[in-house]
Design a protein around this motif. Structure first.
Motif, PDB file in Angstrom:
ATOM      1  N   ASP A  37       0.810  -1.226   0.000  1.00 52.28           N
ATOM      2  CA  ASP A  37       0.000   0.000   0.000  1.00 52.28           C
ATOM      3  C   ASP A  37       0.843   1.275   0.000  1.00 52.28           C
ATOM      4  OD1 ASP A  37      -2.506  -1.061  -0.239  1.00 52.28           O
ATOM      5  OD2 ASP A  37      -2.888  -1.170   1.921  1.00 52.28           O
ATOM      6  N   GLU A  38       2.080   1.174   0.480  1.00 52.05           N
ATOM      7  CA  GLU A  38       2.943   2.362   0.462  1.00 52.05           C
ATOM      8  C   GLU A  38       3.194   2.820  -0.971  1.00 52.05           C
ATOM      9  OE1 GLU A  38       7.335   3.791   2.103  1.00 52.05           O
ATOM     10  OE2 GLU A  38       6.260   2.159   3.119  1.00 52.05           O
ATOM     11  N   GLU A  41      -0.738   3.551  -2.760  1.00 54.22           N
ATOM     12  CA  GLU A  41      -1.405   4.783  -2.339  1.00 54.22           C
ATOM     13  C   GLU A  41      -0.603   6.048  -2.677  1.00 54.22           C
ATOM     14  OE1 GLU A  41      -4.387   4.858  -1.300  1.00 54.22           O
ATOM     15  OE2 GLU A  41      -4.736   2.733  -0.847  1.00 54.22           O
ATOM     16  N   ASP A  42       0.557   5.882  -3.285  1.00 55.61           N
ATOM     17  CA  ASP A  42       1.415   7.022  -3.623  1.00 55.61           C
ATOM     18  C   ASP A  42       0.972   7.611  -4.963  1.00 55.61           C
ATOM     19  OD1 ASP A  42       3.436   8.791  -4.329  1.00 55.61           O
ATOM     20  OD2 ASP A  42       5.036   7.524  -3.523  1.00 55.61           O
ATOM     21  N   LYS A  64      -5.628  -3.593  -7.404  1.00 59.05           N
ATOM     22  CA  LYS A  64      -5.688  -2.292  -6.747  1.00 59.05           C
ATOM     23  C   LYS A  64      -4.944  -1.233  -7.554  1.00 59.05           C
ATOM     24  CE  LYS A  64      -5.405  -0.099  -2.227  1.00 59.05           C
ATOM     25  NZ  LYS A  64      -5.167  -0.320  -0.780  1.00 59.05           N
ATOM     26  N   LYS A  68      -6.564   2.147  -9.068  1.00 59.98           N
ATOM     27  CA  LYS A  68      -6.000   3.451  -8.710  1.00 59.98           C
ATOM     28  C   LYS A  68      -5.538   4.242  -9.929  1.00 59.98           C
ATOM     29  CE  LYS A  68      -6.062   3.442  -4.109  1.00 59.98           C
ATOM     30  NZ  LYS A  68      -6.623   4.542  -3.294  1.00 59.98           N
TER      31      LYS A  68
END
Length: 376
Positions: A37-38, A41-42, A64, A68
């Motif tokens: 997720d690091e 989510e960037d 994901k 995104k």
């Protein structure tokens, strides 16, 4: 990774590398993270390169990333084969690119060629050696007169086969690659569960000697073929291969793919299908392609669609067995040759593919060896 779409080079810069274990590496510590997720989510990262061996984790990461709005380069053939329709849909809905040349045949650019060069309705079949590990083993058996057990052990020592080699030698790796190639060949997504895959783990000295006496080699082969009325058939099976076939001379960890069409007859692609460098070259090629805004158009599905998977066709096979009771599992439509010896027996004849698919999970537990004759 951040890709800028420059017209030369990759146009990309590595921002972060996500790994499982926190150990000292050659790159600075700040280049690494330990939670997907690091990266996911960037907002500054617009491209994910997924190169892990766990298909379930790969599914989560790739799904994901596409949701995104990030481009994805993947090499995970199992994850893709099992979820291809969903991943294609997500890429289209989010207007991003999903590339996966490294998922099939390593350094051989077969997917890109099927998409761009063979982008018409002239294709008849794609046939090939799709797994380098099993091909290495069979090469040592037929070229060096090694036993299957010794060749497998050597493949494991060299890192060509895992400690549990079933994924390679039982045809699963080839199956997942064939599912992907079928989409780019004929525009059809087929569930891996619905396709016959049987490998080489049950091969015996009797089978090897039979092939040698006939002047054959045994290769693990995947094939998708166009039939009449816009039907296709596909399977992964050991095959008796004669000297006049292109794949006869494909040895060691190399792959070889024969593409057959109406106008061009047969064309052959050959190269290393296993190993870090061949896979890395395919991954780099996809990253470079992203710099040119490349994405698969799935031309066969969008412009030449309508093909249906046909499981009811027949195939000529060699069935070696010891106990005649095992024959109750099989239904021959016809038999052209049979042999009864003191220890081993065999039959050659036609069987229906759907009957074999129905018992494919049972086949590996039976004391048999099954191979396509390559004649029909």
């Amino acid at each position: 990774m951040r890709c800028s779409g420059k017209k030369s080079g990759t146009g990309c810069r590595v921002r972060k590398i996500c790994v499982k274990r926190q150990i000292k590496r050659s790159l600075p510590d700040e280049m690494f993270c330990y939670e997907p997720d690091e990266i996911l989510e960037d907002a500054g990262i617009n491209t994910i390169v997924e190169l892990i061996d766990n298909a379930d984790d790969a599914y989560f990461i790739v799904k994901k990333a596409l949701q995104k709005g990030k481009n994805v380069v993947s090499a995970n053939k199992k994850m893709l084969a099992e979820n291809l329709t969903e991943m294609m849909t997500l890429a289209k809905e989010n207007n991003v690119s999903l590339l996966y040349e490294a998922s099939a045949c390593g350094s051989i650019p077969v997917i890109r060629n099927l998409e761009e060069y063979y982008d018409n309705d002239l294709l008849l079949s794609v046939t090939g050696i799709l797994n380098g590990s099993s091909n290495y083993i069979l090469s040592k058996v037929f070229d060096n007169n090694e036993s299957y057990a010794d060749a497998l052990k050597k493949a494991q020592e060299l890192g060509f086969a895992e400690s549990n080699p079933s994924f390679d030698v039982d045809g699963f790796d080839s199956l997942f690659k064939l599912i992907i190639l079928t989409m780019h060949s004929f525009g059809v997504v087929v569930s891996p569960d619905e396709v016959l895959n049987y490998g080489i783990s049950n091969i015996s000295e009797f089978d090897i000697n039979y092939a040698r006496e006939k002047g054959y080699k045994i290769k693990l082969v995947g094939q998708v073929e166009r039939l009449r009325d816009k039907k296709i058939a596909l399977f992964v099976l050991p095959r008796f291969v004669t000297r006049d076939k292109y794949i006869y001379s494909v040895e060691d960890e190399f792959n070889g793919v024969v593409i057959k069409g109406v106008a061009y007859d047969k064309q052959f692609m050959f190269g290393k299908g296993a190993g870090g460098h061949p896979t890395g070259a395919a991954v780099l090629s996809d990253i470079t392609a992203l710099g040119h805004h490349y994405r698969y158009e799935y031309k066969k599905a969008n412009y030449f669609g309508g093909f249906k998977y046909f499981k009811e066709g027949t195939i000529e096979v060699y069935l070696r067995y010891s106990n005649p009771d095992v024959l109750k599992n099989f239904e021959f439509k016809s038999v052209s040759e049979e042999y009864h010896g003191p220890k081993y027996h065999y039959k050659i004849g036609f069987m229906r593919l759907d009957k074999l698919i129905a018992i494919k999970d049972k086949l590996r537990s039976l004391d048999i060896f099954l191979a396509a004759t390559g004649k029909a």
